[in-house]
Design a protein around this motif. Structure first.
Motif, PDB file in Angstrom:
ATOM      1  N   ALA A 476       0.837  -1.218   0.000  1.00  0.00           N
ATOM      2  CA  ALA A 476       0.000   0.000   0.000  1.00  0.00           C
ATOM      3  C   ALA A 476       0.864   1.258   0.000  1.00  0.00           C
ATOM      4  O   ALA A 476       0.603   2.194  -0.765  1.00  0.00           O
ATOM      5  N   VAL A 477       1.911   1.291   0.843  1.00  0.00           N
ATOM      6  CA  VAL A 477       2.691   2.539   0.905  1.00  0.00           C
ATOM      7  C   VAL A 477       3.546   2.736  -0.352  1.00  0.00           C
ATOM      8  O   VAL A 477       4.024   3.833  -0.590  1.00  0.00           O
ATOM      9  N   HIS A 478       3.702   1.697  -1.144  1.00  0.00           N
ATOM     10  CA  HIS A 478       4.480   1.858  -2.375  1.00  0.00           C
ATOM     11  C   HIS A 478       3.626   2.074  -3.618  1.00  0.00           C
ATOM     12  O   HIS A 478       4.168   2.229  -4.712  1.00  0.00           O
ATOM     13  N   THR A 479       2.295   2.075  -3.463  1.00  0.00           N
ATOM     14  CA  THR A 479       1.461   2.318  -4.649  1.00  0.00           C
ATOM     15  C   THR A 479       1.697   3.747  -5.121  1.00  0.00           C
ATOM     16  O   THR A 479       2.075   4.622  -4.328  1.00  0.00           O
ATOM     17  N   LYS A 480       1.434   3.972  -6.420  1.00  0.00           N
ATOM     18  CA  LYS A 480       1.637   5.314  -6.989  1.00  0.00           C
ATOM     19  C   LYS A 480       0.768   6.320  -6.255  1.00  0.00           C
ATOM     20  O   LYS A 480       1.175   7.446  -5.976  1.00  0.00           O
ATOM     21  N   TYR A 481      -0.456   5.890  -5.943  1.00  0.00           N
ATOM     22  CA  TYR A 481      -1.397   6.792  -5.275  1.00  0.00           C
ATOM     23  C   TYR A 481      -0.841   7.237  -3.919  1.00  0.00           C
ATOM     24  O   TYR A 481      -0.822   8.439  -3.606  1.00  0.00           O
ATOM     25  N   ALA A 482      -0.348   6.245  -3.125  1.00  0.00           N
ATOM     26  CA  ALA A 482       0.172   6.585  -1.792  1.00  0.00           C
ATOM     27  C   ALA A 482       1.390   7.499  -1.912  1.00  0.00           C
ATOM     28  O   ALA A 482       1.540   8.451  -1.148  1.00  0.00           O
ATOM     29  N   ARG A 483       2.248   7.220  -2.886  1.00  0.00           N
ATOM     30  CA  ARG A 483       3.446   8.047  -3.041  1.00  0.00           C
ATOM     31  C   ARG A 483       3.068   9.471  -3.446  1.00  0.00           C
ATOM     32  O   ARG A 483       3.701  10.432  -3.051  1.00  0.00           O
ATOM     33  N   PHE A 484       1.979   9.565  -4.233  1.00  0.00           N
ATOM     34  CA  PHE A 484       1.522  10.895  -4.659  1.00  0.00           C
ATOM     35  C   PHE A 484       0.985  11.688  -3.461  1.00  0.00           C
ATOM     36  O   PHE A 484       1.418  12.809  -3.206  1.00  0.00           O
ATOM     37  N   VAL A 485       0.049  11.073  -2.705  1.00  0.00           N
ATOM     38  CA  VAL A 485      -0.560  11.849  -1.605  1.00  0.00           C
ATOM     39  C   VAL A 485       0.420  12.069  -0.455  1.00  0.00           C
ATOM     40  O   VAL A 485       0.238  12.970   0.347  1.00  0.00           O
ATOM     41  N   ALA A 486       1.473  11.234  -0.395  1.00  0.00           N
ATOM     42  CA  ALA A 486       2.448  11.413   0.690  1.00  0.00           C
ATOM     43  C   ALA A 486       3.539  12.415   0.309  1.00  0.00           C
ATOM     44  O   ALA A 486       4.359  12.778   1.140  1.00  0.00           O
ATOM     45  N   ASN A 487       3.529  12.857  -0.959  1.00  0.00           N
ATOM     46  CA  ASN A 487       4.497  13.888  -1.351  1.00  0.00           C
ATOM     47  C   ASN A 487       4.243  15.138  -0.492  1.00  0.00           C
ATOM     48  O   ASN A 487       3.109  15.593  -0.392  1.00  0.00           O
ATOM     49  N   PRO A 488       5.283  15.712   0.127  1.00  0.00           N
ATOM     50  CA  PRO A 488       5.065  16.819   1.065  1.00  0.00           C
ATOM     51  C   PRO A 488       4.208  17.954   0.506  1.00  0.00           C
ATOM     52  O   PRO A 488       3.337  18.463   1.207  1.00  0.00           O
ATOM     53  N   LEU A 489       4.432  18.310  -0.765  1.00  0.00           N
ATOM     54  CA  LEU A 489       3.660  19.434  -1.302  1.00  0.00           C
ATOM     55  C   LEU A 489       2.192  19.064  -1.457  1.00  0.00           C
ATOM     56  O   LEU A 489       1.294  19.825  -1.097  1.00  0.00           O
ATOM     57  N   VAL A 490       1.948  17.839  -1.970  1.00  0.00           N
ATOM     58  CA  VAL A 490       0.560  17.381  -2.135  1.00  0.00           C
ATOM     59  C   VAL A 490      -0.101  17.277  -0.756  1.00  0.00           C
ATOM     60  O   VAL A 490      -1.248  17.710  -0.563  1.00  0.00           O
ATOM     61  N   ALA A 491       0.637  16.733   0.210  1.00  0.00           N
ATOM     62  CA  ALA A 491       0.075  16.581   1.562  1.00  0.00           C
ATOM     63  C   ALA A 491      -0.298  17.947   2.132  1.00  0.00           C
ATOM     64  O   ALA A 491      -1.364  18.102   2.737  1.00  0.00           O
ATOM     65  N   ALA A 492       0.561  18.957   1.901  1.00  0.00           N
ATOM     66  CA  ALA A 492       0.279  20.297   2.430  1.00  0.00           C
ATOM     67  C   ALA A 492      -0.944  20.898   1.742  1.00  0.00           C
ATOM     68  O   ALA A 492      -1.818  21.472   2.396  1.00  0.00           O
ATOM     69  N   VAL A 493      -1.021  20.728   0.413  1.00  0.00           N
ATOM     70  CA  VAL A 493      -2.171  21.277  -0.324  1.00  0.00           C
ATOM     71  C   VAL A 493      -3.463  20.596   0.130  1.00  0.00           C
ATOM     72  O   VAL A 493      -4.483  21.248   0.391  1.00  0.00           O
ATOM     73  N   LEU A 494      -3.408  19.263   0.266  1.00  0.00           N
ATOM     74  CA  LEU A 494      -4.595  18.522   0.706  1.00  0.00           C
ATOM     75  C   LEU A 494      -5.042  19.007   2.085  1.00  0.00           C
ATOM     76  O   LEU A 494      -6.226  19.237   2.339  1.00  0.00           O
ATOM     77  N   PHE A 495      -4.060  19.156   2.965  1.00  0.00           N
ATOM     78  CA  PHE A 495      -4.343  19.545   4.342  1.00  0.00           C
ATOM     79  C   PHE A 495      -4.997  20.928   4.389  1.00  0.00           C
ATOM     80  O   PHE A 495      -6.028  21.125   5.028  1.00  0.00           O
ATOM     81  N   ALA A 496      -4.406  21.869   3.678  1.00  0.00           N
ATOM     82  CA  ALA A 496      -4.915  23.237   3.743  1.00  0.00           C
ATOM     83  C   ALA A 496      -6.231  23.388   2.985  1.00  0.00           C
ATOM     84  O   ALA A 496      -7.181  23.992   3.489  1.00  0.00           O
ATOM     85  N   SER A 497      -6.299  22.775   1.773  1.00  0.00           N
ATOM     86  CA  SER A 497      -7.506  22.989   0.963  1.00  0.00           C
ATOM     87  C   SER A 497      -8.715  22.257   1.535  1.00  0.00           C
ATOM     88  O   SER A 497      -9.853  22.621   1.266  1.00  0.00           O
ATOM     89  N   SER A 498      -8.469  21.220   2.342  1.00  0.00           N
ATOM     90  CA  SER A 498      -9.587  20.467   2.924  1.00  0.00           C
ATOM     91  C   SER A 498     -10.508  21.383   3.715  1.00  0.00           C
ATOM     92  O   SER A 498     -11.721  21.219   3.714  1.00  0.00           O
ATOM     93  N   LEU A 499      -9.916  22.353   4.390  1.00  0.00           N
ATOM     94  CA  LEU A 499     -10.708  23.245   5.236  1.00  0.00           C
ATOM     95  C   LEU A 499     -11.786  23.948   4.425  1.00  0.00           C
ATOM     96  O   LEU A 499     -12.975  23.874   4.736  1.00  0.00           O
ATOM     97  N   VAL A 500     -11.334  24.635   3.355  1.00  0.00           N
ATOM     98  CA  VAL A 500     -12.264  25.427   2.569  1.00  0.00           C
ATOM     99  C   VAL A 500     -13.212  24.515   1.805  1.00  0.00           C
ATOM    100  O   VAL A 500     -14.424  24.722   1.778  1.00  0.00           O
ATOM    101  N   THR A 501     -12.644  23.452   1.201  1.00  0.00           N
ATOM    102  CA  THR A 501     -13.482  22.548   0.407  1.00  0.00           C
ATOM    103  C   THR A 501     -14.564  21.932   1.286  1.00  0.00           C
ATOM    104  O   THR A 501     -15.691  21.755   0.864  1.00  0.00           O
ATOM    105  N   PHE A 502     -14.191  21.615   2.520  1.00  0.00           N
ATOM    106  CA  PHE A 502     -15.156  20.944   3.382  1.00  0.00           C
ATOM    107  C   PHE A 502     -16.276  21.890   3.823  1.00  0.00           C
ATOM    108  O   PHE A 502     -17.455  21.583   3.653  1.00  0.00           O
ATOM    109  N   TYR A 503     -15.906  23.063   4.362  1.00  0.00           N
ATOM    110  CA  TYR A 503     -16.929  23.923   4.968  1.00  0.00           C
ATOM    111  C   TYR A 503     -17.743  24.727   3.969  1.00  0.00           C
ATOM    112  O   TYR A 503     -18.854  25.128   4.270  1.00  0.00           O
ATOM    113  N   TYR A 504     -17.179  24.965   2.780  1.00  0.00           N
ATOM    114  CA  TYR A 504     -17.919  25.811   1.844  1.00  0.00           C
ATOM    115  C   TYR A 504     -18.480  25.034   0.652  1.00  0.00           C
ATOM    116  O   TYR A 504     -18.740  25.606  -0.401  1.00  0.00           O
TER     117      TYR A 504
END
Ligand code: HEM
Length: 662
Positions: A476-504
């Protein structure tokens, strides 16, 4: 062409099927007679065929569903890709899925006839009503989706060859239980969340247990050694399933049996029978785990006792499922209780308004969420088992990691089962505290626990290309998907954008109104928070490691976004989800808009604590890494006889000489 081995499998399937279905039918009929589940309806009775046919179809569906999905789970966990038994397990799953689709369709039809109180007909209006039932009514939709999943499994499972696809189809099969859990017997009760979670976990556990045993019994392994290995692997699965069946069974019963006195009812009596059957199954499991599995490796004669005991287990499992199906048709003590005046809170959440939230109630009010309770307790137990195994081997594991992991899981239990869960539907501010702890507090505690590193060190590596927990996590941790979402920049974007995407967006309404949405929200915040913390302070290896200054920059950027979101809530004049938080009819606490402003302050303020912790951890790691790098350079310099320092001094001397010449 039917080969002798196929004939043998058919014979075994006949034995196992007869034991399961025979005992199941007997228990079902007894259960229906005791509980009145097939009694004539006072209003609009659909006739004998429907009253008896419905539970029988449902029981066959319960069996075949368990076998179809259980066979895939067993195969994914026990067999190697190149093992010919994998194809056999897939055939078992496919045939069971065909029976599941057929019995599911009958269950769908009989349920409609029973609810509508009509007889079967070929008229156009009947067909239209049936279509309406399948597409517009939740009960019909859920049953139809389940049949669809059976048809998909039936066709896809024989078209695939890989172990990964087998596991993905198993996941699809398990997902098809969700609609069934949502329409379960007590789903309309006050404690909707517990009813849905417990029956969902119950079905998953029964599937692993019954379907796995059925598949093991038919496949057995190509020789005595393989039989022993497969039985051991099944036995680990069965142990987990046993615990889950017991916990979820009790959780499910708690939503229908409000007190011990209620056990003195037809429903209570059937439950007591089920508990006895579970205890017998547990004893049988313990016996073959401790005594018989070892004998399997010694050849066919010694194995006889093992396989005979499995047949007895089938009969008991069959009886438990037969009783369960009767139970689902039996009126429980909480069914049909007078409702009285329904408050706005009850209309919205299904439960009455809790008492005012005072400081002490942060400790005394609980609303358990079974799924996260199981996840957290399971994660603590497995972690400690891993640490114990390392300690036995004499390997060291930092105590700080263990403490951090356990604290994180305990905070997860409090957040999902304590006062925060009990009040989050009524107060936006409490929902926001829960959100912040899930996304920021818990990950900061869990990530330093380095669970993947522990698993890799503690779990035994499989030698036969099959995949156990260790291999599946590694995959699982070696799948392309996991490597993509675990990339620091993607993880930061996901983390920050979740707030706005979720509440609005409508996601917030979905997560507030629907139980499944709520569970998704918890998982989403936890996972995105974990990925973000892992990118910053992860001990476990990740796909990309950012330089420390960049990590701090990323942290500051993301947190500025967080603070901005908090401030916008603090200032906002429009109420989010006004038809929910504004319509709750709360007679205590702040007015909804003031409470939302408090929520904004919490998003802004609470976020600072984990941010401070993250900044300190990143800085310490940076400092240590610098120290390590300096030491490494010193050692390298010592090894080459300080040539680098001599060269450096020489260069300085040359520069000085040049200056003097000028
Ligand atoms: C501690 C023991 C157990 C308890 C307390 C328990 C309790 C329950 C409860 C309360 C339900 C929901 C019934 C309803 O809808 O009203 C249920 C459903 C079910 N149980 Fe159990 N159970 C136990 C053991 C088992 C075992 C050992 C099996 C099978 C191996 C089993 C299989 C099932 C199945 C298949 C259902 C779904 C029935 C349906 O909706 O048609 N249970 N159980």
């Amino acid at each position: 062409m039917i080969s002798p081995t196929n004939l043998l499998s058919l014979k075994r399937a006949g034995f196992a099927g007869t034991a399961l279905a025979g005992a199941g039918l007997l228990a079902l009929v007894v259960g229906l007679i005791i509980g009145g589940g097939a009694a004539v309806q006072e209003l609009a009775d659909a006739g004998d065929v429907v009253r008896w046919g419905l539970p029988i179809a449902k029981m066959v569906m319960n069996f075949s569903m368990a076998i179809s999905v259980g066979a895939l789970i067993f195969a994914a966990f026990s067999l190697a890709q190149q093992n010919p038994l994998l194809a056999k397990a897939q055939v078992i799953s496919s045939i069971a899925a065909a029976v599941w689709a057929l019995s599911g369709a009958l269950n769908f039809l009989f349920t409609y006839l029973s609810v509508a109180g009509v007889g079967i007909s070929t008229s156009e209006s009947f067909t239209n009503s049936l279509w309406l039932f399948a597409t517009q009514i939740e009960l019909g939709q859920s049953l139809a989706i389940n049949v669809l999943a059976a048809l998909i499994l039936n066709t896809l499972v024989i078209a695939i060859r890989s172990l990964t696809a087998t596991a993905l189809l198993a996941a699809l099969g398990l997902a098809s239980f969700i609609p069934l859990a949502l329409i379960g017997h007590a789903a309309g009760n006050e404690n909707h969340g517990m009813a849905v979670n417990s029956i969902g976990v119950h079905l998953v556990a029964v599937t692993i247990w019954v379907g796995g045993l059925f598949t093991l019994f038919l496949l057995r392994g190509r020789d005595a050694a393989e039989a022993s290995v497969l039985a051991k692997r099944y036995s680990s699965l069965a142990l987990v399933a046993f615990v889950l069946v017991a916990v979820s069974g009790i959780g499910s019963a708690s939503t229908r049996i409000p007190d011990l006195a209620s056990l003195n009812s037809d429903y209570g009596l059937l439950l007591i029978f089920k508990v006895i059957l579970l205890a017998v199954l547990g004893a049988a499991g313990a016996f073959y785990r401790s005594k018989l599995i070892a004998r399997l490796a010694q050849g066919a004669d010694r194995a006889k006792a093992f396989w005979s005991l499995v047949l007895v287990e089938f009969a008991i499992m069959g009886a438990a499922i037969g009783l369960a199906t009767a139970l689902a048709r039996t009126a429980s003590p909480t069914d049909g209780q007078p409702i009285g005046d329904v408050t706005p809170a009850q209309l919205l959440t299904g439960s009455p308004l809790p008492p005012e939230l005072t400081p002490i109630r942060f400790l005394t009010e609980w609303k358990p969420d079974l799924i996260w309770l199981i996840v957290a307790v399971g994660a603590i137990v497995m972690y400690l088992a891993g640490v114990r195994r390392l300690a036995k081997r004499g390997d060291k594991w930092p105590i700080g990691r263990t403490v951090s992991w356990i604290t994180g899981m305990l905070v997860l239990i409090y957040t999902t089962s304590g006062a925060l869960n009990a009040y989050q539907e009524y107060l936006f501010s409490i929902h926001m505290i829960g959100h912040m702890i899930l996304a920021m507090g818990i990950p900061v505690l869990l990530v330093p626990g380095a669970p993947v590193t522990l698993l890799m060190r503690a779990a035994e590596k499989r030698q036969d290309e099959s995949r156990g927990v260790r291999e599946w996590v590694l995959w699982a941790v070696h799948t392309k998907y996991a490597r993509f979402v675990a990339n620091p920049l993607v993880a930061a974007v996901l983390f920050a954008s979740s707030l706005v995407t979720f509440y609005y967006t409508p996601l917030f309404a979905w997560a507030t109104r629907e139980h499944i949405g709520h569970e998704w929200m918890v998982a989403h915040f936890l996972i995105t928070g974990y990925l973000f913390a892992q990118a910053l302070i992860g001990v476990d290896p990740g796909p990309v490691r950012l330089a420390y200054p960049l990590r701090l920059l990323m942290l500051i950027g993301t947190m500025a976004f967080h603070a901005f979101f908090g401030l916008s809530l603090m200032d906002g004049s429009g109420l989010l989800l006004a038809e929910w938080y504004g319509a709750m009819g709360r007679t205590w606490g702040e007015a909804p808009l003031d409470d939302q402003h408090t929520g904004g302050a919490i998003a802004w303020g609470i976020g600072e604590l984990p941010t401070a912790a993250l900044t300190i951890i990143v800085s310490i790691q940076w400092f240590k890494a610098d120290g390590r790098e300096a030491k490494r350079l010193d050692r390298a310099s010592d090894r080459n006889g300080n040539q680098d320092i001599d060269a450096y001094n020489e260069m300085l001397a040359k520069l000085a000489a040049r200056k003097d010449q000028r």
